[in-house]
Design a protein around this motif. Structure first.
Motif, PDB file in Angstrom:
ATOM      1  N   HIS A 165      32.529  36.369  32.432  1.00 44.04           N
ATOM      2  CA  HIS A 165      32.501  35.179  33.131  1.00 44.04           C
ATOM      3  C   HIS A 165      33.955  34.447  32.497  1.00 44.04           C
ATOM      4  N   ARG A 166      33.847  34.897  31.242  1.00 42.30           N
ATOM      5  CA  ARG A 166      35.357  34.423  30.363  1.00 42.30           C
ATOM      6  C   ARG A 166      35.513  36.118  29.675  1.00 42.30           C
ATOM      7  N   PRO A 167      36.581  36.277  29.400  1.00 37.53           N
ATOM      8  CA  PRO A 167      36.918  37.020  28.604  1.00 37.53           C
ATOM      9  C   PRO A 167      36.156  36.946  27.436  1.00 37.53           C
ATOM     10  N   VAL A 168      36.198  37.880  26.448  1.00 36.68           N
ATOM     11  CA  VAL A 168      34.994  37.831  25.076  1.00 36.68           C
ATOM     12  C   VAL A 168      36.623  37.900  23.982  1.00 36.68           C
ATOM     13  N   PRO A 169      36.748  36.938  22.977  1.00 34.75           N
ATOM     14  CA  PRO A 169      37.479  36.788  22.339  1.00 34.75           C
ATOM     15  C   PRO A 169      37.355  37.710  20.576  1.00 34.75           C
ATOM     16  N   LEU A 170      38.482  38.895  20.548  1.00 33.75           N
ATOM     17  CA  LEU A 170      37.695  39.532  19.178  1.00 33.75           C
ATOM     18  C   LEU A 170      38.150  38.920  17.484  1.00 33.75           C
ATOM     19  N   GLU A 171      37.442  38.818  16.705  1.00 36.34           N
ATOM     20  CA  GLU A 171      37.859  38.620  14.795  1.00 36.34           C
ATOM     21  C   GLU A 171      37.174  37.658  15.754  1.00 36.34           C
ATOM     22  N   THR A 172      36.412  37.103  16.480  1.00 35.13           N
ATOM     23  CA  THR A 172      35.623  36.086  16.510  1.00 35.13           C
ATOM     24  C   THR A 172      33.931  36.240  16.762  1.00 35.13           C
ATOM     25  N   PRO A 173      33.313  35.262  15.994  1.00 38.19           N
ATOM     26  CA  PRO A 173      31.684  35.404  15.682  1.00 38.19           C
ATOM     27  C   PRO A 173      31.033  34.869  17.025  1.00 38.19           C
ATOM     28  N   LEU A 174      30.578  36.015  16.952  1.00 31.74           N
ATOM     29  CA  LEU A 174      29.626  35.670  18.911  1.00 31.74           C
ATOM     30  C   LEU A 174      28.469  35.610  18.437  1.00 31.74           C
ATOM     31  N   ARG A 175      27.892  35.551  19.347  1.00 36.51           N
ATOM     32  CA  ARG A 175      26.136  35.085  19.607  1.00 36.51           C
ATOM     33  C   ARG A 175      24.909  36.352  20.860  1.00 36.51           C
ATOM     34  N   SER A 193      22.846  37.487  27.650  1.00 33.86           N
ATOM     35  CA  SER A 193      24.350  36.827  27.652  1.00 33.86           C
ATOM     36  C   SER A 193      24.790  36.811  26.296  1.00 33.86           C
ATOM     37  N   ILE A 194      26.435  36.883  26.233  1.00 34.33           N
ATOM     38  CA  ILE A 194      27.074  36.882  25.270  1.00 34.33           C
ATOM     39  C   ILE A 194      27.444  35.122  25.067  1.00 34.33           C
ATOM     40  N   SER A 195      27.478  34.518  23.480  1.00 35.31           N
ATOM     41  CA  SER A 195      28.956  33.331  23.304  1.00 35.31           C
ATOM     42  C   SER A 195      28.803  33.188  22.065  1.00 35.31           C
ATOM     43  N   THR A 196      30.101  32.578  21.720  1.00 31.04           N
ATOM     44  CA  THR A 196      30.391  32.264  20.574  1.00 31.04           C
ATOM     45  C   THR A 196      30.245  31.994  19.819  1.00 31.04           C
ATOM     46  N   ASP A 199      30.488  28.255  20.287  1.00 29.67           N
ATOM     47  CA  ASP A 199      30.095  27.263  21.521  1.00 29.67           C
ATOM     48  C   ASP A 199      29.558  27.930  21.963  1.00 29.67           C
ATOM     49  N   PRO A 200      28.105  28.135  20.954  1.00 32.74           N
ATOM     50  CA  PRO A 200      27.356  29.060  21.749  1.00 32.74           C
ATOM     51  C   PRO A 200      26.397  28.407  23.668  1.00 32.74           C
ATOM     52  N   SER A 201      27.119  27.079  23.501  1.00 32.91           N
ATOM     53  CA  SER A 201      26.360  26.074  24.844  1.00 32.91           C
ATOM     54  C   SER A 201      27.118  26.814  26.296  1.00 32.91           C
ATOM     55  N   VAL A 202      28.275  27.435  25.981  1.00 30.82           N
ATOM     56  CA  VAL A 202      29.642  28.467  27.516  1.00 30.82           C
ATOM     57  C   VAL A 202      28.697  29.754  27.051  1.00 30.82           C
ATOM     58  N   THR A 203      28.721  30.246  27.926  1.00 29.80           N
ATOM     59  CA  THR A 203      28.527  31.587  28.179  1.00 29.80           C
ATOM     60  C   THR A 203      29.435  32.312  28.495  1.00 29.80           C
ATOM     61  N   VAL A 204      30.752  33.753  28.255  1.00 27.52           N
ATOM     62  CA  VAL A 204      30.759  33.517  27.976  1.00 27.52           C
ATOM     63  C   VAL A 204      30.586  35.079  29.641  1.00 27.52           C
ATOM     64  N   VAL A 205      29.545  35.931  28.418  1.00 25.97           N
ATOM     65  CA  VAL A 205      29.675  37.148  29.982  1.00 25.97           C
ATOM     66  C   VAL A 205      27.776  37.211  29.689  1.00 25.97           C
ATOM     67  N   THR A 206      27.338  37.687  30.801  1.00 23.74           N
ATOM     68  CA  THR A 206      25.891  37.352  30.921  1.00 23.74           C
ATOM     69  C   THR A 206      25.127  38.539  32.073  1.00 23.74           C
ATOM     70  N   ALA A 207      24.122  39.498  31.364  1.00 18.83           N
ATOM     71  CA  ALA A 207      23.305  39.902  32.249  1.00 18.83           C
ATOM     72  C   ALA A 207      22.274  39.320  32.930  1.00 18.83           C
ATOM     73  N   ASP A 208      21.447  40.663  33.952  1.00 17.35           N
ATOM     74  CA  ASP A 208      20.171  40.817  33.807  1.00 17.35           C
ATOM     75  C   ASP A 208      20.260  42.635  34.504  1.00 17.35           C
ATOM     76  N   GLY A 209      18.913  42.859  33.509  1.00 22.89           N
ATOM     77  CA  GLY A 209      18.803  44.279  33.453  1.00 22.89           C
ATOM     78  C   GLY A 209      16.873  44.471  33.775  1.00 22.89           C
ATOM     79  N   VAL A 210      16.448  45.727  34.486  1.00 23.35           N
ATOM     80  CA  VAL A 210      15.734  46.301  34.263  1.00 23.35           C
ATOM     81  C   VAL A 210      14.897  48.005  33.905  1.00 23.35           C
ATOM     82  N   PHE A 211      14.159  47.589  33.124  1.00 23.57           N
ATOM     83  CA  PHE A 211      13.685  48.766  32.013  1.00 23.57           C
ATOM     84  C   PHE A 211      12.361  49.079  32.050  1.00 23.57           C
ATOM     85  N   VAL A 212      11.974  50.478  32.058  1.00 22.18           N
ATOM     86  CA  VAL A 212      11.207  51.351  32.254  1.00 22.18           C
ATOM     87  C   VAL A 212      10.241  51.646  31.098  1.00 22.18           C
TER      88      VAL A 212
END
Length: 230
Positions: A165-175, A193-196, A199-212
């Protein structure tokens, strides 16, 4: 069980388990070396030193590499310092304190899932100033696997769909957050999901996966050296 000799643990087969004290000492040493290697990697990708200095350092690194003597573990061999499955992975490229590649991400329980905290460095750069998209996928894949294990269903990735959704900034604490959303037989469905941290309410990357979750016979075939509890 017999303990591995303290004077040369790397020459002892991994099937001979060291004592808890020896494991702790080795993990401390691995962590210290990993920290310094990450600092070296960071400096290496930043430096504007002249070619002569780079070649001189390369010679020094080559000599240091030669000091790491003794038996080297095989491709599928599980290190004695690891807890596999479902525990410490000292050389994981995501969470491993001993890995020069890892951020490294720290993972803790978080309600119905797990949360990982880290910061990507210049060595993880894609577009200038931002993380490589593959790093985001790797962080999410790792943590979504942790979420499966935390839910009592250790599993392997079958598919992973990542949305940037947005670029992930370097040298920035991520959640990084992941949780299991459902199961179907051996399939586990996971969101991530990944956010900073700022600002944890704004997701910069999301994903859904299937695991077995592999059946016991398949697990033994894939990981013959995995330690089993009675």
């Amino acid at each position: 069980m017999n303990a591995a000799p303290t004077e040369c643990p790397e020459s002892t087969p991994e099937s001979v388990r060291p004592t808890e004290e020896e494991l702790a000492r080795r993990r401390v040493a691995i962590t210290a070396l990993g920290h310094e290697l990450r600092a070296l990697v960071d400096t290496t990708v930043r430096t504007l030193a002249p070619p002569e200095a780079l070649l001189h350092v390369a010679d020094g690194v080559r000599r240091l590499t030669g000091q790491l003597t003794g038996r080297r573990r095989a491709r599928a061999e599980i290190p004695a310092v690891d807890e596999f499955p479902g525990g410490v992975r000292m050389y994981s490229p995501v969470t491993g304190a001993g890995s020069p590649l890892a951020p490294p991400m720290r993972v803790t329980p978080d309600g119905g899932g797990v949360v990982g905290r880290c910061a990507l460095g210049i060595a993880h750069e894609g577009p200038p100033g931002y993380g490589h998209g593959g790093m985001s996928a790797m962080l999410l894949d790792e943590l979504m696997g942790w979420a499966c294990a935390a839910a009592g269903r250790p599993a392997m990735t079958v598919s992973l769909q990542v949305r940037y959704h947005r670029p992930v900034p370097l040298e920035t604490p991520l959640r990084v957050h992941a949780r299991v959303t459902g199961t179907e037989d051996r399939k586990i469905f996971v969101d991530g999901s990944i956010s900073t941290e700022d600002d944890p309410s704004v997701t910069v990357v999301t994903a859904d996966g299937v695991f077995v979750a592999p059946d016991p016979a398949r697990t033994r075939a894939l990981f013959p050296d995995a330690r089993r509890t009675p």
